[in-house]
Structures are given as structure tokens and as C-alpha cells.
Design an enzyme around this catalytic site. Structure first.
Site, mmCIF file in Angstrom:
data_model
loop_
_atom_site.group_PDB
_atom_site.id
_atom_site.type_symbol
_atom_site.label_atom_id
_atom_site.label_comp_id
_atom_site.label_asym_id
_atom_site.label_seq_id
_atom_site.Cartn_x
_atom_site.Cartn_y
_atom_site.Cartn_z
ATOM 1 N N ASP A 170 0.300 4.285 -2.555
ATOM 2 C CA ASP A 170 0.123 5.703 -2.233
ATOM 3 C C ASP A 170 1.049 6.577 -3.075
ATOM 4 O OD1 ASP A 170 -1.785 5.091 -0.386
ATOM 5 O OD2 ASP A 170 -0.480 5.304 1.366
ATOM 6 N N GLU A 192 -8.824 4.873 -6.041
ATOM 7 C CA GLU A 192 -7.979 5.156 -7.201
ATOM 8 C C GLU A 192 -8.740 5.926 -8.281
ATOM 9 O OE1 GLU A 192 -9.577 0.913 -7.807
ATOM 10 O OE2 GLU A 192 -9.026 2.237 -6.154
ATOM 11 N N HIS A 236 0.819 -1.213 0.000
ATOM 12 C CA HIS A 236 0.000 0.000 0.000
ATOM 13 C C HIS A 236 0.858 1.271 0.000
ATOM 14 C CE1 HIS A 236 -4.012 -1.793 0.444
ATOM 15 N NE2 HIS A 236 -3.399 -2.737 1.165
#
Length: 316
Positions: A201, A227, A197
Site C-alpha cells: 500500500d 496496481e 500488503h
């Protein structure tokens, strides 16, 4: 007729007057010399209290140092005139001398209190101004935090809807063209699953920056959630919005992500045009339908409203 002493004092005072433009000390001394010239020219009169003048001048600057300078120069001038001019000395009784010194000391004390109170008022005012400035800054920061998505530095979901409602109203009233684009990163779940993750990001932030770089400042860009990104095009035709989103898609596809071992990502985009009288939810549904069509038919493409109604043909 003025005496030589008066002429010398007046001449010196002229020099000090011009010097006072540079330093306030000269302004105080200039006031003392003016008082001295008047006292010497009128020795038969009780004009010693005119020496209050330089003290008043020093108050304009709110500096204790200047006040003490005025007080000391006054005493020196007074003793000079008292000892150098007998006619002045003859009218000054011991009572007059005591009264003069008592009054001068009293004025000095009052002037010191005025300066102290003035400085305190200025300090309080500056604290108030600083506090208000801090409050304005804090409010601006809080307002920004309430409007901006922290990760991407784009407008957030709530703010985007607020702007969209305002622009739809303006479009309805002024027949202004208004387009909406929804963009979704293809296969973003696999990015998070494969690289984590944190890398996801970074990719989101980089995509957001690419969108800002590709579009002009007239567009409203927001992170819609996860997203997904939304772009509002006020004052542009559907074809213009389509072209700009195509350029954005190509730019995003050209970026190699070091965190993903140099791999690239793609995006799918749906674009729809607002029709007068219809709601923002209808506009979103139409743009989302275009996005769904792009996803279903191979991804990595931009689809406008007309294309979503066809099985083949041009995108616009």
C-alpha cells in the site's frame, strides 16, 4: 433665541455625535440631548415623549445595555428639566407624570422584547446558515469520497470512466486530440508476498504521488484497480503523451523504497490515441494491448499504439 442651556446641550451633542462613530453609547446619549434641547426650547408644549428617540436609537444595536442606558438617561434628563424649568413643570399634571412614566416603562418592556426576539431570530438564522454550510461541506466531502480512491488520492475507476466519456464526446465534436495511458507496476505481487500488503500500500501511494509530480494538472489520473493506473491526456498528441509517460516511468524507477530495503520498482505503460467515432472501450483495448506488449517484451518500458503492431522499431 436659544438659551445658554440649549447651546451647551447642542455643543455637547456635537461632540457626542462625532464620538458615536466609535462607540454606540455616544449615539444613544446624543439622541437624549437632542430630545432635551427640543423640550427646553418648547417648554409650553408636551414634548416629553420625544425622549422615546434615544430608546429607538438603542434598538438599532440590539443591546440591552444600551437600552437601559437610554432609559436611565431619559429619566435623568426629564427630572433635570422638570425641576430646573418651572414653565415645563406647570404644564405637567400628576396625571401627565403618571402617564409618562407608565408609557416609558411600557416602551422599555416592548423594546426589551424586540431585542430578545431579534436576538433569537439572529441566532436561528446563524444556526440555519451554519447548518447549510455544514451540509455543503458534508456534500463536498461525500462527493470527493465518491470520486477519489482513498489509498492513492487519485480519481477512482468510476470517475475516470465518466470523465473519459465526456472527453471522447468533446474530442469527436471539436477534433480535440485525446490520449489514454494504462500503467501497471511490474511484479507487484512479489512485493506483497515478500514485504506484506502494508508495504504494498505504501508503494502504491508513493507511485501515485510520483505520477502526480511528473504530470501536469491538465491530465486526469486515476487508480484503475489493484496496481494499475490510468492517465487521460486531453489536448495532447500521442508523441507528447508518450514522452510524459516515459518521464513518469523514469521517475518511478528512480525511487528507492526504504520499506523494501532500498529496492526499486518499475512500471510498464501502454499509450493509445482516440480515433474519432470509436468508443472508449476500443481506446482501452488499444492501450491495454500496448501495455501487454510492454509486459511481454521485457517490462519497464512505455509502448505506444504503433509499436504494438510491430515486432521492432521505435516506440512511437
Amino acid at each position: 433665541m436659544p438659551t445658554l442651556t440649549q447651546l451647551a446641550i447642542i455643543g455637547t451633542n456635537e461632540i457626542l455625535y462625532y464620538r458615536s462613530m466609535e462607540k454606540p453609547e455616544w449615539a444613544v446619549l446624543s439622541g437624549t440631548l437632542i430630545a432635551a434641547a427640543l423640550m427646553i426650547g418648547n417648554q409650553g408644549l408636551h414634548l416629553e415623549y420625544i425622549l422615546v428617540l434615544p430608546i429607538l436609537v438603542s434598538l438599532f444595536f440590539f443591546r440591552k445595555r444600551l437600552l437601559y442606558l437610554a432609559f436611565i438617561s431619559n429619566l435623568l434628563i426629564f427630572f433635570f428639566i422638570y425641576n430646573g424649568f418651572p414653565e415645563f413643570r406647570t404644564i405637567m399634571t400628576p396625571y401627565d407624570l403618571c402617564t409618562f412614566f407608565a408609557i416609558m416603562l411600557g416602551i422599555l418592556y416592548i423594546a426589551l422584547q424586540i431585542i430578545a426576539q431579534g436576538k433569537q431570530m439572529i441566532a436561528d438564522f446563524m444556526r440555519m446558515v451554519t447548518s447549510e454550510q455544514d451540509l455543503v461541506v458534508k456534500n463536498a466531502v461525500m462527493e470527493r469520497l465518491a470520486k477519489i480512491d482513498a489509498l492513492t488520492d487519485l480519481y477512482n475507476h468510476k470517475t475516470m470512466h465518466e470523465y473519459l466519456e465526456q472527453l471522447i464526446e468533446q474530442s469527436n465534436n471539436n477534433a480535440m486530440p485525446l490520449q489514454l495511458a494504462i500503467m501497471d507496476i511490474d511484479n507487484f505481487k512479489s512485493v506483497n508476498d515478500t514485504y506484506g500488503h502494508a508495504v504494498g500500500d505504501v508503494v502504491l501511494s508513493r507511485v501515485a504521488q510520483a505520477v502526480k509530480d511528473a504530470l501536469s494538472q491538465n491530465e486526469i489520473i486515476a487508480r484503475y484497480g489493484g496496481e494499475e493506473f490510468v492517465v487521460i491526456f486531453p489536448g495532447k498528441t500521442l508523441f507528447e503523451a508518450y514522452q510524459e509517460m516515459e518521464q513518469t516511468r523514469e521517475l518511478i524507477c528512480s525511487i528507492a523504497h526504504d520499506e523494501m530495503k532500498g529496492n526499486r520498482i518499475s512500471v510498464s505503460i501502454g499509450v493509445a490515441e482516440h480515433v474519432r467515432g470509436k468508443s472508449s472501450s476500443t481506446l482501452f483495448e488499444e492501450a491495454d494491448a500496448c501495455l501487454y506488449y510492454a509486459k511481454k517484451h521485457g517490462k519497464n518500458q512505455t509502448v505506444a499504439k504503433q509499436h504494438a503492431r510491430k515486432s521492432s522499431g521505435s516506440s512511437v
